[in-house]
Scaffold this motif. Sequence first.
Motif, mmCIF file in Angstrom:
data_model
loop_
_atom_site.group_PDB
_atom_site.id
_atom_site.type_symbol
_atom_site.label_atom_id
_atom_site.label_comp_id
_atom_site.label_asym_id
_atom_site.label_seq_id
_atom_site.Cartn_x
_atom_site.Cartn_y
_atom_site.Cartn_z
ATOM 1 N N ARG A 116 32.266 9.830 20.663
ATOM 2 C CA ARG A 116 32.447 11.089 19.916
ATOM 3 C C ARG A 116 33.013 12.191 20.809
ATOM 4 O O ARG A 116 33.895 12.943 20.412
ATOM 5 C CB ARG A 116 31.116 11.545 19.303
ATOM 6 N N HIS A 119 36.644 11.295 21.585
ATOM 7 C CA HIS A 119 37.460 11.489 20.383
ATOM 8 C C HIS A 119 37.681 12.982 20.086
ATOM 9 O O HIS A 119 38.772 13.365 19.640
ATOM 10 C CB HIS A 119 36.803 10.808 19.184
ATOM 11 N N SER A 120 36.690 13.802 20.373
ATOM 12 C CA SER A 120 36.813 15.239 20.106
ATOM 13 C C SER A 120 37.808 15.909 21.053
ATOM 14 O O SER A 120 38.235 17.035 20.809
ATOM 15 C CB SER A 120 35.453 15.922 20.240
ATOM 16 N N ARG A 122 37.102 16.798 24.054
ATOM 17 C CA ARG A 122 36.366 17.633 25.014
ATOM 18 C C ARG A 122 36.208 16.949 26.368
ATOM 19 O O ARG A 122 36.015 17.618 27.378
ATOM 20 C CB ARG A 122 34.994 17.999 24.449
#
Length: 145
Positions: A116, A119-120, A122
């Motif tokens: 996650r 994918h973000s 960040r």
Amino acid sequence: DLDPVLRDETWHLIKEINKLGTTVVVASHLLEELENACSRVIMLNNGKVVQYGRIDDIEEKFAHDAAEIRIEASADNLKLLENHIGRRGVEKVIREGRALLLYTKTPRDTLLEIARLIHSGRVKVSSLDVHSPRLKEVFERSVAH
């Protein structure tokens, strides 16, 4: 106390002797080295046997309990990962230079959380590996009980 070249030559010689049918007994505290060179081990703690058998079998017994997740990234990205993942489901976190080692009983959940973050956008990760517990972790878990 062998230099790296002589160490490799010694292990090569031991493996060749073993291929000829001779059992070679090696005593060492360098578990990673034994893991790469031996087929069977006996692990002792204070003179008592804590694990013995084929390395694959010993590691397999502990595979359902935990996994090691190794993440390589820049220092800033590792810090962000370390802060975000926290300790939920992660037993131990170790920083090794540009790598973060996570020991978790819930590798799937931990990997999903890492995915996650990646994918973000960040966090940027250069390498991500998942392993069953190695002999070192098996030994540590065996003597902790």
